[in-house]
Design a protein around this motif. Sequence first.
Motif, mmCIF file in Angstrom:
data_model
loop_
_atom_site.group_PDB
_atom_site.id
_atom_site.type_symbol
_atom_site.label_atom_id
_atom_site.label_comp_id
_atom_site.label_asym_id
_atom_site.label_seq_id
_atom_site.Cartn_x
_atom_site.Cartn_y
_atom_site.Cartn_z
ATOM 1 N N ASN A 188 0.693 -1.289 -0.115
ATOM 2 C CA ASN A 188 0.102 0.021 -0.218
ATOM 3 C C ASN A 188 0.826 1.093 0.029
ATOM 4 O O ASN A 188 0.302 2.288 -0.209
ATOM 5 C CB ASN A 188 -1.203 0.018 1.202
ATOM 6 N N ASN A 189 2.079 1.063 0.307
ATOM 7 C CA ASN A 189 2.984 2.176 0.360
ATOM 8 C C ASN A 189 3.450 2.694 -1.187
ATOM 9 O O ASN A 189 4.192 3.680 -1.276
ATOM 10 C CB ASN A 189 4.139 2.206 1.487
ATOM 11 N N LYS B 238 -1.327 5.015 1.983
ATOM 12 C CA LYS B 238 -0.467 4.953 3.198
ATOM 13 C C LYS B 238 -1.065 4.103 4.340
ATOM 14 O O LYS B 238 -2.590 3.885 4.419
ATOM 15 C CB LYS B 238 -0.048 6.447 3.983
#
Length: 308
Positions: free
Chosen positions: A294-295, A308
């Motif tokens: 997800n980053n 984030k």
Amino acid sequence: MSWRINFLILVVLSWACQKEKQVVIPNHNEGNLIEAAELKAIINQPNIKLLDFRKKDEYDKGHITKALNIWRTDIEDSSYPYRGMMASKSQIQAVFGQLGINSNDTIIVYDDNGMCEAARLWWVLQNYDFKNVRILNGGISAWALNNGSLTTQKVKFKPSTFELSDNASMVYHISKAELEQALKSDVTVIDTRTLDEYTGKTHKNGATKSGRIPESLHIDWAESINYDGDQRFKTIEEIKKKYRKLNIKKTDLIVLYCHTGVRSAHSTFVLTQILGHQNVKNYDGSWVEWSYFNNLPFENDQVSLIKK
């Protein structure tokens, strides 16, 4: 004199008939592709190992004589939380040894998917510095068109020792961490999936979200082959024309990706072996891995953000 004239006429007619039967073969890198007619001539040599890269049920319905069966799961590392990652050196050695393949054999691989699956195996072996591997141009369809026979008989073999290089070059491989670093410099990233996958319209199974790596260019891997025809590679000029729109140079650092690194392995073959590009990497994890974190930045036609 008349017999000489008749003889010359017969020679000319014979030559003309042969010319009509000749198949025009695209001017590709002959070291990495093999045509069906060429395979017929060497198939019974003891150092030729033929690999049918299809699912077992398709293999069981009919395969080329002497062909061993292998599938994606045989050359994948299942320890990751997502699928499709390249198998370790030890796993490849074990699989090939169990199939009776020796380190000095020539491996010829074919599939029924436009050489996409075959190219993935070629790519894996190149990274481990095993160079003696060829792809059957057009796969099993080309074999059938060349009046090649199929069989349902099982191949008998004895296990052997298959050894890869101790210091693998990973010549066409790039990891997620390496790609993150490359994105900070001068790199061209190319998405080889369908247009719907690239835009985010299609969300394929295995990925946690739809979209693409930011600033990726797009070219569908299948544009290099006669996808709805004999599934052989198009001519070099036709392939060059397809890639010309991307405006890439042969010395550029190019990173390719798709869903799980299979279609982009095919494009790696095209760029390096057919078009002569010198600095091409296939992102092993591709969109399945990239979307898992997800980053990592991503975009599609509706959103461009970093989660984030």
